[in-house]
Design a protein around this motif. Structure first.
Motif, PDB file in Angstrom:
ATOM      1  N   PRO A   1      12.168  37.769  46.780  1.00  0.00           N
ATOM      2  CA  PRO A   1      13.465  38.305  46.335  1.00  0.00           C
ATOM      3  C   PRO A   1      13.898  39.499  47.177  1.00  0.00           C
ATOM      4  CG  PRO A   1      11.705  38.964  44.845  1.00  0.00           C
ATOM      5  CD  PRO A   1      11.097  37.977  45.792  1.00  0.00           C
ATOM      6  N   TYR A   2      15.204  39.634  47.349  1.00  0.00           N
ATOM      7  CA  TYR A   2      15.749  40.778  48.058  1.00  0.00           C
ATOM      8  C   TYR A   2      15.628  42.024  47.186  1.00  0.00           C
ATOM      9  CZ  TYR A   2      17.721  37.593  51.518  1.00  0.00           C
ATOM     10  OH  TYR A   2      17.883  36.656  52.519  1.00  0.00           O
ATOM     11  N   ALA A   3      15.267  43.133  47.816  1.00  0.00           N
ATOM     12  CA  ALA A   3      15.098  44.386  47.064  1.00  0.00           C
ATOM     13  C   ALA A   3      16.445  44.914  46.576  1.00  0.00           C
ATOM     14  CB  ALA A   3      14.409  45.427  47.938  1.00  0.00           C
ATOM     15  N   HIS A   4      17.511  44.645  47.333  1.00  0.00           N
ATOM     16  CA  HIS A   4      18.840  45.133  46.973  1.00  0.00           C
ATOM     17  C   HIS A   4      19.863  44.042  47.250  1.00  0.00           C
ATOM     18  CE1 HIS A   4      17.068  49.144  46.782  1.00  0.00           C
ATOM     19  NE2 HIS A   4      16.570  48.941  47.992  1.00  0.00           N
ATOM     20  N   GLN A   5      20.922  44.035  46.473  1.00  0.00           N
ATOM     21  CA  GLN A   5      22.041  43.141  46.721  1.00  0.00           C
ATOM     22  C   GLN A   5      23.102  43.882  47.529  1.00  0.00           C
ATOM     23  OE1 GLN A   5      23.581  41.023  43.331  1.00  0.00           O
ATOM     24  NE2 GLN A   5      21.538  40.525  42.522  1.00  0.00           N
ATOM     25  N   ARG A   6      23.600  43.246  48.558  1.00  0.00           N
ATOM     26  CA  ARG A   6      24.590  43.884  49.420  1.00  0.00           C
ATOM     27  C   ARG A   6      25.917  44.061  48.676  1.00  0.00           C
ATOM     28  NH1 ARG A   6      23.151  43.223  55.139  1.00  0.00           N
ATOM     29  NH2 ARG A   6      21.483  41.660  55.344  1.00  0.00           N
ATOM     30  N   TYR A   7      26.577  45.184  48.959  1.00  0.00           N
ATOM     31  CA  TYR A   7      27.956  45.425  48.534  1.00  0.00           C
ATOM     32  C   TYR A   7      28.176  45.165  47.040  1.00  0.00           C
ATOM     33  CZ  TYR A   7      28.650  45.190  53.601  1.00  0.00           C
ATOM     34  OH  TYR A   7      28.568  45.384  54.961  1.00  0.00           O
TER      35      TYR A   7
ATOM     36  N   THR B   1      26.797  42.552  40.579  1.00  0.00           N
ATOM     37  CA  THR B   1      25.410  42.109  40.643  1.00  0.00           C
ATOM     38  C   THR B   1      25.344  40.629  40.273  1.00  0.00           C
ATOM     39  OG1 THR B   1      24.634  44.308  40.022  1.00  0.00           O
ATOM     40  CG2 THR B   1      23.075  42.475  39.769  1.00  0.00           C
ATOM     41  N   ALA B   2      24.860  39.824  41.194  1.00  0.00           N
ATOM     42  CA  ALA B   2      24.778  38.383  40.973  1.00  0.00           C
ATOM     43  C   ALA B   2      23.523  38.047  40.183  1.00  0.00           C
ATOM     44  CB  ALA B   2      24.767  37.645  42.304  1.00  0.00           C
ATOM     45  N   ALA B   3      23.646  37.144  39.231  1.00  0.00           N
ATOM     46  CA  ALA B   3      22.487  36.705  38.451  1.00  0.00           C
ATOM     47  C   ALA B   3      21.508  35.949  39.333  1.00  0.00           C
ATOM     48  CB  ALA B   3      22.941  35.833  37.288  1.00  0.00           C
ATOM     49  N   ALA B   4      22.038  35.139  40.237  1.00  0.00           N
ATOM     50  CA  ALA B   4      21.203  34.412  41.198  1.00  0.00           C
ATOM     51  C   ALA B   4      21.581  34.893  42.595  1.00  0.00           C
ATOM     52  CB  ALA B   4      21.425  32.909  41.062  1.00  0.00           C
ATOM     53  N   TYR B   5      20.651  35.561  43.251  1.00  0.00           N
ATOM     54  CA  TYR B   5      20.937  36.148  44.556  1.00  0.00           C
ATOM     55  C   TYR B   5      19.904  35.648  45.548  1.00  0.00           C
ATOM     56  CZ  TYR B   5      22.412  39.652  47.992  1.00  0.00           C
ATOM     57  OH  TYR B   5      22.914  40.283  49.115  1.00  0.00           O
ATOM     58  N   GLY B   6      20.291  34.650  46.328  1.00  0.00           N
ATOM     59  CA  GLY B   6      19.388  34.078  47.319  1.00  0.00           C
ATOM     60  C   GLY B   6      19.842  34.359  48.726  1.00  0.00           C
ATOM     61  N   TRP B   7      19.268  33.612  49.648  1.00  0.00           N
ATOM     62  CA  TRP B   7      19.500  33.828  51.072  1.00  0.00           C
ATOM     63  C   TRP B   7      20.981  33.638  51.439  1.00  0.00           C
ATOM     64  CZ3 TRP B   7      21.204  29.956  54.476  1.00  0.00           C
ATOM     65  CH2 TRP B   7      21.209  30.316  55.840  1.00  0.00           C
ATOM     66  N   SER B   8      21.584  32.538  51.010  1.00  0.00           N
ATOM     67  CA  SER B   8      22.963  32.272  51.431  1.00  0.00           C
ATOM     68  C   SER B   8      23.930  33.314  50.877  1.00  0.00           C
ATOM     69  CB  SER B   8      23.401  30.863  51.022  1.00  0.00           C
ATOM     70  OG  SER B   8      23.449  30.721  49.620  1.00  0.00           O
ATOM     71  N   MET B   9      23.694  33.786  49.636  1.00  0.00           N
ATOM     72  CA  MET B   9      24.547  34.834  49.082  1.00  0.00           C
ATOM     73  C   MET B   9      24.404  36.120  49.888  1.00  0.00           C
ATOM     74  SD  MET B   9      26.755  35.924  46.865  1.00  0.00           S
ATOM     75  CE  MET B   9      26.772  34.804  45.457  1.00  0.00           C
ATOM     76  N   ASP B  10      23.186  36.456  50.282  1.00  0.00           N
ATOM     77  CA  ASP B  10      22.967  37.661  51.059  1.00  0.00           C
ATOM     78  C   ASP B  10      23.690  37.580  52.396  1.00  0.00           C
ATOM     79  OD1 ASP B  10      21.273  40.245  51.347  1.00  0.00           O
ATOM     80  OD2 ASP B  10      20.872  39.153  53.202  1.00  0.00           O
ATOM     81  N   LYS B  11      23.610  36.431  53.052  1.00  0.00           N
ATOM     82  CA  LYS B  11      24.250  36.282  54.358  1.00  0.00           C
ATOM     83  C   LYS B  11      25.774  36.237  54.241  1.00  0.00           C
ATOM     84  CE  LYS B  11      20.410  36.769  55.522  1.00  0.00           C
ATOM     85  NZ  LYS B  11      20.113  38.190  55.835  1.00  0.00           N
TER      86      LYS B  11
END
Length: 276
Positions: free
Chosen positions: A230-236, A242-252
């Motif tokens: 899991p990502y330590a922080h969600q971007r922006y 804050t997204a309930a599901a935050y994966g690779w594609s959401m981060d990019k």
């Protein structure tokens, strides 16, 4: 990639007991698959002869038509190193790494050779820039593989292109020579982090490019990354919440929702390249 791939690669070759070179190759492949970026270094200096050997190995890598349009700048002096670190403030390991190497595309030697031989340079278009960029990237990859094979850790620094003109001035790069990426190099102070990659179903194609079930494949990868890495922080979060599901594609997607290096084309043109 995980150690499962390491085991799988070893297994692929275990029946070839009569071909020891392939067994040895399997170990090399497994080591390459297990690579991860190093962002914590000891203060141990990398010996000059080791760096020179790594450069020689890296520059033995493939290059378009033997044009050899790539150079490496080893940053050995404290002053310039600090200046570079001040330009890449989001990557603090630039400050502490024992060595920073900057890989450059170099189309200058080719053009100078035309002048020396009094023969016109007939390829003043986008491909001249592209060939040099690819040559530099191939050399960087070869350097990383070589360095990690002898116990060093590496972390590429694409952030130098955020300040491409300033980096170019710092390194005194002439026309038709430009920075492609930096590389932090040193002895690891902590275990490497191995980021999982997209499955081959999404990135390897047979005969023609295909996107069948691509969204489902990426969704499954996102779910696995969110659970296991899991990502330590969600971007922006201030923009997107804050997204309930935050994966690779959401981060990019969030990363590239903000402009990055919009002035890089202008920098390259100012370096003398015609990008048409």
């Amino acid at each position: 990639m995980t150690t499962d791939l390491h085991s799988a690669l070893q297994f692929r070759f275990q029946d070839h007991t009569d071909v020891p070179d392939q067994l040895q190759g399997a170990e090399v492949l497994a080591g390459m698959a297990d690579r991860g970026s190093c962002r914590a270094f000891t203060d141990q200096r990398v010996p000059t002869e080791v760096l020179e050997t790594l450069c020689a190995v890296a520059l033995s890598s493939p290059t378009k038509s033997d044009l050899q349009q790539r150079d490496i700048v080893l940053m050995t002096s404290a002053g310039p190193r600090k200046e570079l670190a001040d330009m890449v403030t989001t990557q603090p390991w630039v400050t502490v790494a024992p060595m920073i190497a900057v890989f450059c595309g170099n189309n200058r030697r080719q053009r100078l050779s035309h002048a020396w031989h009094d023969i016109p340079f007939a390829n003043d278009h986008l491909d001249a820039f592209f060939n040099a960029s690819v040559d530099a990237a191939i050399a960087l990859g070869a350097f990383v593989t070589a360095a990690e094979s002898i116990g060093l850790g590496c972390c590429p620094i694409s952030g130098i292109r955020d300040q491409a003109a300033a980096v170019s001035r710092l390194l005194n790069l002439p026309q038709h020579v430009f920075p492609v990426a930096g590389l932090a190099v040193g002895y690891p102070a902590a275990p490497k982090v191995i980021s999982k990659r997209l499955p081959l179903a999404a990135t390897v194609h047979l005969d023609t490019y295909q996107e069948e079930d691509l969204q489902q494949t990426v969704n499954a990868y996102d779910t696995d990354r969110a659970l296991t890495q899991p990502y330590a922080h969600q971007r922006y979060e201030d923009r997107f919440g804050t997204a309930a599901a935050y994966g690779w594609s959401m981060d990019k997607v969030r990363q590239y929702s903000a402009p990055e290096r919009a002035d890089f084309g202008a920098f390259i043109r100012a370096k003398g390249f015609n990008l048409d």
